[in-house]
Design a protein around this motif. Sequence first.
Motif, PDB file in Angstrom:
ATOM      1  N   SER A  81       0.635  -1.009  -0.029  1.00  0.00           N
ATOM      2  CA  SER A  81      -0.064  -0.002   0.221  1.00  0.00           C
ATOM      3  C   SER A  81       0.882   1.416  -0.241  1.00  0.00           C
ATOM      4  N   THR A  84       2.602   1.705  -3.562  1.00  0.00           N
ATOM      5  CA  THR A  84       1.558   2.250  -4.612  1.00  0.00           C
ATOM      6  C   THR A  84       1.064   3.542  -4.378  1.00  0.00           C
ATOM      7  N   VAL A 274      -9.821   3.100  -6.828  1.00  0.00           N
ATOM      8  CA  VAL A 274      -8.674   2.557  -6.578  1.00  0.00           C
ATOM      9  C   VAL A 274      -8.555   1.886  -5.087  1.00  0.00           C
ATOM     10  N   GLU A 398      -5.724   9.896  -5.191  1.00  0.00           N
ATOM     11  CA  GLU A 398      -5.682   8.280  -5.453  1.00  0.00           C
ATOM     12  C   GLU A 398      -4.993   7.776  -4.305  1.00  0.00           C
ATOM     13  N   SER A 399      -3.898   8.241  -4.050  1.00  0.00           N
ATOM     14  CA  SER A 399      -2.899   7.656  -3.032  1.00  0.00           C
ATOM     15  C   SER A 399      -3.545   7.632  -1.763  1.00  0.00           C
ATOM     16  N   LEU A 402      -5.464   4.253  -2.161  1.00  0.00           N
ATOM     17  CA  LEU A 402      -4.458   3.204  -2.245  1.00  0.00           C
ATOM     18  C   LEU A 402      -3.777   2.614  -1.042  1.00  0.00           C
TER      19      LEU A 402
END
Length: 483
Positions: A81, A84, A274, A398-399, A402
């Motif tokens: 995690s 990414t 995501v 997004e992160s 993620l």
Amino acid sequence: MTCGTEAKKTYLEQARGRRGRLPVGEGKMETPDGPWAWCVLGASMVTYAMTLGFPSAIGIFYTDLQNSFNATNQETSWFPSIITAVLHAGGPLCSIMVERFGCRITVMVGGLLCGIGLVSSSFSQNIIHLYLSAGIVGGLGLSLGFQASVTVLGYYFIKRRTLANALAATGASIGMALWPLISQYLLETMGWRGSFMIFGGILLNCCVCGAMMRPVKAPPAALGKDPSSSMHNGTSGGVTELEQRTGIQRYMAFDLLLRHRRYQIYTIGVTWMVLGFVLPLFYLVPYATSNGIEETTAALLLSLIGFVNIFARPVAGIVSQHKIFSGKLIYLFSCAVVLNGLSNLVCAASASFPALLVYCGLYGVSMSVIGALVFHVLMEIVGMKRFPGAFGLFTILESVTLLVGPPLAGYLVDLTGKYNLVFYFTCIAVSSSGLFMLIASYIIDRKEKKSSQKPVNISDGKANDSHKNVIYRPAIQENCTQA
């Protein structure tokens, strides 16, 4: 054209100075859609293969890392995690580096960080060291290499931008197909520590790819507007709309998130997607091995997803260029997201090898469409002038999901002892995000269509054009001067 040539000549003469030297990277200027653009595309494909392919192979090492550090599923899940999340969160930093130093230097720095992070991680004595070395340092290197490669294609390709993005994404597919096989072989012969040291050397090749990304000059149409912009490559040149923005808005377009309706929908939808989209890549191998499938065979399942992507992504890119999808790529993208989410029901319902083969096929095809379109849809929504800032905020958001997704799934496995619940969770998260983007985009299109049918004053000569949807107009010649 003559004015642009003279401006370029004058700039170079001033830049040489008394010693007759050119600024770094400006001795050779390339033309968009020229022969060198395809060489850059090849370099981007290799960079994609290395930077995006590596995280997909982490599932091969999941059990060994867990046993080596005596960690729980939740603790082990933090490693994929983090790597990414950092890979996607580096968008603003990448935008700053691209603007200051150009894509060439940014990709080369990314490759150097990857090598340092992975080699140092092979000496980790506890899982925290692994988080810091391979997770943060290595992840940041992957981010710089990958995101600068995304940006450079937007400026090197104008007429064939969709095809170029799809072909570059094929590099990620090749990486997804090869990394699991290489990882399984190295794991059996050298263990995870030796494998990570070899990976550091492999990822250093991003420096070679970055060296091929020469600065690009503006097309003739742009030269007429701003002759000095012909030299703008992220290190120097004319003042652009991007440079006129100041502060954080320059690299993270919060104004778009607050006022741009389509950008809001797309960013929220992909951010929610995501949360579960990457989980199968991390948990497919542990799920298969826990149900009696050998590790080597389980690694082949990940490779199968990659091989499906190799053939499906170019097809997706070609199909998406058909006129029937003009201005409607968001619908094709949303349908692929829904299919990707529903495919997880096959895996969750049965862990037999034939069922997993069917799952990998469905997941791979839908993933191909998503991978081929995700950045091109964003380019169409905001245009290339706003793409760096929009891309930076997009990847930051997004992160967050993620980073949260894998540990939540790991906690779920620790709590229940069942891996199939991870795939049910993935199905719900991904499918719901696709439906949200599909329905919300349709509502906006309906509203715009109704507003376009309202009576207008004939005396207003431009009334018929005022209601047109310009959000999805491809940015064919918008700020094509930065590489």
